[in-house]
Design a protein around this motif. Structure first.
Motif, short mmCIF file in Angstrom:
data_model
loop_
_atom_site.label_atom_id
_atom_site.label_comp_id
_atom_site.label_asym_id
_atom_site.label_seq_id
_atom_site.Cartn_x
_atom_site.Cartn_y
_atom_site.Cartn_z
N CYS A 117 -69.81 -30.21 -54.31
CA CYS A 117 -70.78 -30.86 -53.43
C CYS A 117 -72.06 -31.18 -54.21
O CYS A 117 -72.61 -32.28 -54.11
CB CYS A 117 -71.06 -29.90 -52.29
SG CYS A 117 -72.04 -30.60 -51.01
N HIS A 118 -72.50 -30.24 -55.02
CA HIS A 118 -73.70 -30.47 -55.83
C HIS A 118 -73.46 -31.53 -56.90
O HIS A 118 -74.34 -32.34 -57.19
CB HIS A 118 -74.16 -29.16 -56.48
CG HIS A 118 -74.97 -28.31 -55.57
ND1 HIS A 118 -74.41 -27.46 -54.65
CD2 HIS A 118 -76.31 -28.21 -55.40
CE1 HIS A 118 -75.36 -26.85 -53.97
NE2 HIS A 118 -76.52 -27.29 -54.41
N PHE A 119 -72.28 -31.50 -57.47
CA PHE A 119 -71.99 -32.49 -58.52
C PHE A 119 -72.02 -33.90 -57.93
O PHE A 119 -72.56 -34.82 -58.54
CB PHE A 119 -70.63 -32.20 -59.17
CG PHE A 119 -70.30 -33.18 -60.25
CD1 PHE A 119 -70.94 -33.12 -61.46
CD2 PHE A 119 -69.39 -34.20 -60.01
CE1 PHE A 119 -70.68 -34.06 -62.46
CE2 PHE A 119 -69.11 -35.13 -61.00
CZ PHE A 119 -69.77 -35.07 -62.21
N LYS A 120 -71.44 -34.04 -56.73
CA LYS A 120 -71.45 -35.37 -56.09
C LYS A 120 -72.89 -35.79 -55.76
O LYS A 120 -73.25 -36.96 -55.92
CB LYS A 120 -70.60 -35.34 -54.81
CG LYS A 120 -69.11 -35.39 -55.13
CD LYS A 120 -68.27 -35.20 -53.90
CE LYS A 120 -66.79 -35.13 -54.31
NZ LYS A 120 -65.97 -34.51 -53.27
N ALA A 121 -73.69 -34.83 -55.34
CA ALA A 121 -75.10 -35.13 -55.06
C ALA A 121 -75.83 -35.55 -56.34
O ALA A 121 -76.66 -36.46 -56.33
CB ALA A 121 -75.78 -33.93 -54.43
N LEU A 122 -75.48 -34.90 -57.42
CA LEU A 122 -76.09 -35.23 -58.72
C LEU A 122 -75.69 -36.65 -59.13
O LEU A 122 -76.52 -37.43 -59.62
CB LEU A 122 -75.64 -34.21 -59.76
CG LEU A 122 -76.41 -34.14 -61.06
CD1 LEU A 122 -77.89 -33.88 -60.82
CD2 LEU A 122 -75.84 -33.03 -61.94
N HIS A 123 -74.42 -36.96 -58.91
CA HIS A 123 -73.92 -38.29 -59.22
C HIS A 123 -74.71 -39.34 -58.41
O HIS A 123 -75.13 -40.36 -58.96
CB HIS A 123 -72.42 -38.36 -58.89
CG HIS A 123 -71.78 -39.64 -59.29
ND1 HIS A 123 -71.66 -40.03 -60.59
CD2 HIS A 123 -71.23 -40.62 -58.55
CE1 HIS A 123 -71.07 -41.20 -60.65
NE2 HIS A 123 -70.80 -41.59 -59.42
#
Lengths: 199, 174
Positions: free
Chosen positions: B124-130
């Motif tokens: 979830c955080h990685f997608k937000a970072l993306h």
């Protein structure tokens, strides 16, 4: 020694050593120091190079990241403080770290550093810390297991001079601001949490 | 001056840094802060490129963390997150800084509390970072996206609290 409120510092001509494995992080700190007027800033990526610089050059203040290879920045600082022959034994040393866990802050305090500065760093936060180090020199303490600045920080006090001790001075506290989330956002988040919890 | 007590000595130290920094001259506080901000702005393109590289490093590490040698991959992902956290906000990318800080908190919980790898929360955080690296989120501040920021903060808190009360729905054993 008390400083006037918001004093300026004169760091032109002083030498700084930045010991941090991340070149981009040091580039930012280097840039900030240059903006403050510093014209002698040396960067190193490991403690071996740091030792070499300290041996060959006169450094006035050092900033160290605890993740400094090899052996770590904290052990490096401790070795400098413990060496009675080191010319850098009482030099101001600041820890620069993004790890602000209590364990890290305690370890930084106990290795003999003067102060911890949290990354990411803003020009204002670095300026405040440098001003503090310049205007509030602390006694050095030597015991069987520790050599470094007095770890018993005197608190700056609460507004209107009401500190825990008679000598505590006043600090400036920013005016209260409104909440960062609206009540609707808070209600909607709590509603989602309740739905999630029920599911 | 030295005050001697048993095995305890105190020294007054007035270091060279303090003596010279207190001396008159140099740049005024306001000018110093303005000049420093300009120096940081000048570094922004270089740091932005570094952020993109660290994002790719994080992406590769997270891929390995799911499927391969976990401790090394998690350490790599943590290192990339630390690098993002340490520089992003300094050049104005507060949203990226917030997400990277959350990721560090989660990896620290994995490392120190030895919780199960919380794959869903990290994804979830990685997608937000993306998202935060692309328009319209790029260069924005967390308060401009309060729901996203608050939701991520809540997830990071869940990961921290998993230490005491592991929730199999949010964690995935390696």
């Amino acid at each position: 020694m008390l400083a006037a409120r918001n004093p300026s510092i004169n760091i032109t001509g002083l030498s700084f050593l930045l010991a941090d494995p991340n070149p981009h992080s040091t580039a930012i700190i280097h840039g900030i120091l240059r903006g403050f007027g510093a014209n002698r800033v040396v960067e190193v990526r490991n403690n071996r190079d740091a030792v070499q610089v300290l041996t060959e050059q006169k450094i006035d203040l050092m900033m160290v990241d605890p993740t400094l290879p090899k052996g770590g920045g904290l052990a490096f600082i401790r070795s400098l403080r413990q060496d009675p022959n080191s010319p850098c034994r009482t030099m101001p040393i600041l820890i620069i770290t993004g790890d602000t866990r209590t364990s890290m802050v305690k370890a930084a305090r106990d290795c003999g550093a003067n102060m911890v500065i949290a990354k990411p760093m803003s020009p204002a936060s670095l300026y405040e810390r440098l001003t503090w180090v310049a205007f509030h020199p602390r006694k050095f303490i030597e015991t069987a297991t520790y050599f470094g600045p007095d770890r018993r920080f005197k608190i700056e006090g609460l507004p209107n001079g009401k500190g825990r001790r008679a000598g505590d001075s006043q600090i400036e506290i920013k005016a209260e601001e409104g909440p960062t989330l609206s009540q609707n956002d808070i209600d909607s988040l709590l509603a989602e949490a309740r739905v999630g919890g029920a599911a | 001056m030295t005050n001697k007590r048993s095995a305890h000595k105190e020294y007054d130290v007035d270091h060279n840094f303090g003596r010279l920094a207190r001396s008159p001259g140099g740049v005024s506080r306001e000018a110093a802060l303005q000049r420093a901000a300009a120096e940081v702005e000048r570094l922004k393109p270089q740091v932005t490129e570094h952020i993109r590289q660290e994002f790719k490093r994080l992406e590769a590490a997270l891929r390995s963390a799911r499927s391969g040698d976990q401790p090394a991959a998690i350490a790599e992902a943590y290192a990339a997150s630390q690098n993002l956290r340490d520089v992003a906000e300094s050049v104005g990318y507060s949203l990226i800084g917030l997400i990277a800080t959350n990721l560090c908190t989660i990896f620290e919980a994995v490392e120190t509390a030895r919780i199960a790898y919380p794959a869903a929360i990290i994804d979830c955080h990685f997608k937000a970072l993306h998202l935060s690296l692309s328009d319209p989120y790029h260069g924005k501040k967390p308060h401009e996206f309060p729901e996203l920021s608050a939701g991520l903060a809540q997830l990071a808190q869940i990961a921290k609290e998993t230490t005491a009360d592991p929730d199999p729905a949010l964690s995935k054993k390696s």
